[in-house]
Write a protein that holds these residues in place. Structure first.
Motif, short mmCIF file in Angstrom:
data_model
loop_
_atom_site.label_atom_id
_atom_site.label_comp_id
_atom_site.label_asym_id
_atom_site.label_seq_id
_atom_site.Cartn_x
_atom_site.Cartn_y
_atom_site.Cartn_z
N LYS A 236 33.70 27.51 38.60
CA LYS A 236 34.74 28.30 39.27
C LYS A 236 34.96 27.83 40.70
CE LYS A 236 35.04 32.67 36.82
NZ LYS A 236 35.04 34.14 36.95
N ASP A 237 33.87 27.51 41.40
CA ASP A 237 33.99 27.00 42.77
C ASP A 237 34.76 25.68 42.77
OD1 ASP A 237 32.42 29.13 43.73
OD2 ASP A 237 30.58 28.02 43.25
N TYR A 240 38.49 26.39 42.35
CA TYR A 240 39.15 26.83 43.58
C TYR A 240 39.33 25.66 44.55
CZ TYR A 240 39.18 31.84 42.55
OH TYR A 240 39.44 33.07 42.01
N GLU A 243 42.36 23.94 43.60
CA GLU A 243 43.55 24.70 44.02
C GLU A 243 43.86 24.46 45.49
OE1 GLU A 243 44.09 28.83 43.17
OE2 GLU A 243 42.92 28.70 41.31
N ARG A 354 33.31 33.79 47.61
CA ARG A 354 33.83 34.31 46.32
C ARG A 354 32.98 35.49 45.92
NH1 ARG A 354 32.75 33.10 40.93
NH2 ARG A 354 31.38 31.35 41.50
N ILE A 382 42.59 35.37 48.37
CA ILE A 382 43.14 35.24 47.02
C ILE A 382 42.46 36.28 46.15
CG2 ILE A 382 43.40 33.75 44.99
CD1 ILE A 382 43.19 31.34 46.88
N LYS A 384 42.25 37.85 42.23
CA LYS A 384 42.59 37.66 40.82
C LYS A 384 41.88 38.74 40.00
CE LYS A 384 43.42 32.70 41.06
NZ LYS A 384 43.15 31.37 40.48
N VAL A 394 38.56 35.91 46.68
CA VAL A 394 38.17 34.72 47.43
C VAL A 394 38.69 34.87 48.86
CG1 VAL A 394 38.58 32.25 47.74
CG2 VAL A 394 38.01 33.15 45.49
#
Length: 428
Positions: A236-237, A240, A243, A354, A382, A384, A394
């Protein structure tokens, strides 16, 4: 025409790197006469088990008796590639005090006892060189001590561990999780059976201590270096970071500021347009800034049999040249300053945080309030929605002192609406 002399060498250790040194000496035997201005003759190799079969090695050179080396006045250069602190430290000190020049690849030893060894070399007017101790085949010690000596260096950052860089590359490019990437690194021989020193940042920490000492002309030891590994980095890190048009690297970071030296090893999110972001797989790179030269980067193989042997033999040739012109000991310890090393809690960094929180009104405002209380400025948020009333949040901060961020995180953990602090990663 001047008659070229012979310089006799002894090698301590015949493992992977020692084997590489032996190969290069054999391969370059004729060339070395002209390159060094002297013939380089290996006369002794110290090994633990003299009865072990070693293909391709002249068995008559092997010995398990240190006194055959230290008491031989004809041996002028001792090459130490055993690793570890003892008996390497004792042997190197005895060699230096006996007037022998020493070349080593031992980062653990130099990071902890560099001052003692360099002082002994200076006292006895002999060379103590350790180019291979930091980044394998990449030249960085000599450039810092010589080529860039007229600069005031204020930043040295680098990828100086190939194992962790390989793991993070596989996670980023192929979507592997940490354990899968580590298993692949182990299978290919990049990771040791016990990878702790690599994945927890200890190996990189020793190298950064050495580089910071030389770049900033003030003693930095391994105990001064804050170290944090990559074991908590998740897919997941990595997602991001993509992104944000960035990558995650394990970086050694050293800054020379007006308030003292900052030195650490930890994962960092770094923009893809930075030169270090493109360093893939097991390659290493060191990026530095000087007031005259501006930005410079050194890139290449940071480990391995022949790359490391290449750096060792570069030092050996340098020593042989000094012996020929009777000028050994001309470049010794360059730590002529006594600069404070800052407590890591006082260092400023940007952070990527996060966390999992209750997905309900007022939570974000409460979190923002906590950051405000602890003097943490937010630059990006961010949110979600995940499932079952839990949102993944985040937060990216502006530069903040480590202890302010630590206090804010502890405060967040105590909130009823916080389910988990999943990741805390610094940003370059």
């Amino acid at each position: 025409m001047e008659e070229k002399r012979s310089v006799k060498l002894a090698l301590l250790g015949l493992g992977t790197v020692g084997g590489g040194v032996y190969k290069l000496l054999e391969r370059q035997k004729e060339e070395l006469l002209d390159k060094a201005g002297a013939s380089l003759e290996l006369v002794k190799i110290l090994v633990h088990n003299i009865k072990k079969e070693r293909a391709g090695v002249d068995a008559s050179l092997l010995t398990d008796k240190w006194e055959e080396i230290i008491e031989d006045p004809q041996i002028e250069i001792v090459i130490e590639v055993m690793g570890g602190i003892e008996p390497a430290r004792t042997m190197i000190l005895e060699a230096l005090n006996a007037g022998k020049n020493v070349v080593t690849a031992n980062k653990d030893l130099v990071a902890e006892y560099g001052r003692e060894l360099l002082d002994a070399a200076q006292k006895n007017q002999v060379d103590f060189l350790f180019e291979a101790a930091v980044a394998g085949g990449i030249p960085i010690i000599r450039p810092l001590k010589q080529c860039l000596a007229s600069n005031e260096i204020d930043e040295v950052i680098g990828i100086v561990n190939g194992t962790t860089n390989y793991i993070l590359t596989k996670m980023f490019e192929e979507g592997m999780d940490f354990e899968e990437a580590l298993a692949k690194a182990t299978e290919l021989g990049y990771a040791e059976a016990d990878p702790t020193a690599d994945i927890e940042g200890l190996d990189a920490g020793r190298k950064v201590a050495i580089m910071a000492s030389i770049a900033f002309h003030s003693r930095v030891t391994f105990s001064d270096v804050y170290t944090e590994g990559i074991t908590k980095i998740s897919a997941k890190d990595i997602g991001y970071a993509k992104e944000f048009d960035s990558v995650i690297k394990l970086l050694g970071v050293a800054h020379n500021t007006e308030w003292g030296i900052e030195v650490a090893v930890h994962p960092m999110i770094i923009a893809q347009d930075h030169p270090l972001a493109s360093v893939r797989d097991s390659f290493n790179a060191i990026f530095l800034h000087g007031d005259a030269v501006d930005d410079v980067m050194f890139y290449g193989r940071g480990a391995g049999e022949l790359p490391t042997a290449s750096a060792i033999m570069g030092d050996v040739i340098d020593v042989a040249r000094d012996i020929r012109y009777q000028c050994t000991g001309r470049i010794s310890c360059t730590c002529y300053r006594d600069t404070l090393v800052k407590e890591f809690k006082d260092v400023k960094n940007k952070f990527f945080l996060r966390m999992q929180v209750d997905n309900k009104p007022g939570v974000l405002a409460a979190i923002a309030s906590v950051f405000g209380v602890h003097k943490v400025s937010i630059s990006k948020v961010i949110q979600k929605v995940i499932t079952d009333g839990v949102a993944e949040l985040v937060i990216v901060t502006e530069a903040v002192k480590e202890y302010h961020m630590e206090d804010a995180i502890e405060h967040l953990k105590d909130m009823d609406t916080t389910r988990e602090i999943s990741s805390v990663i610094r940003e370059y």
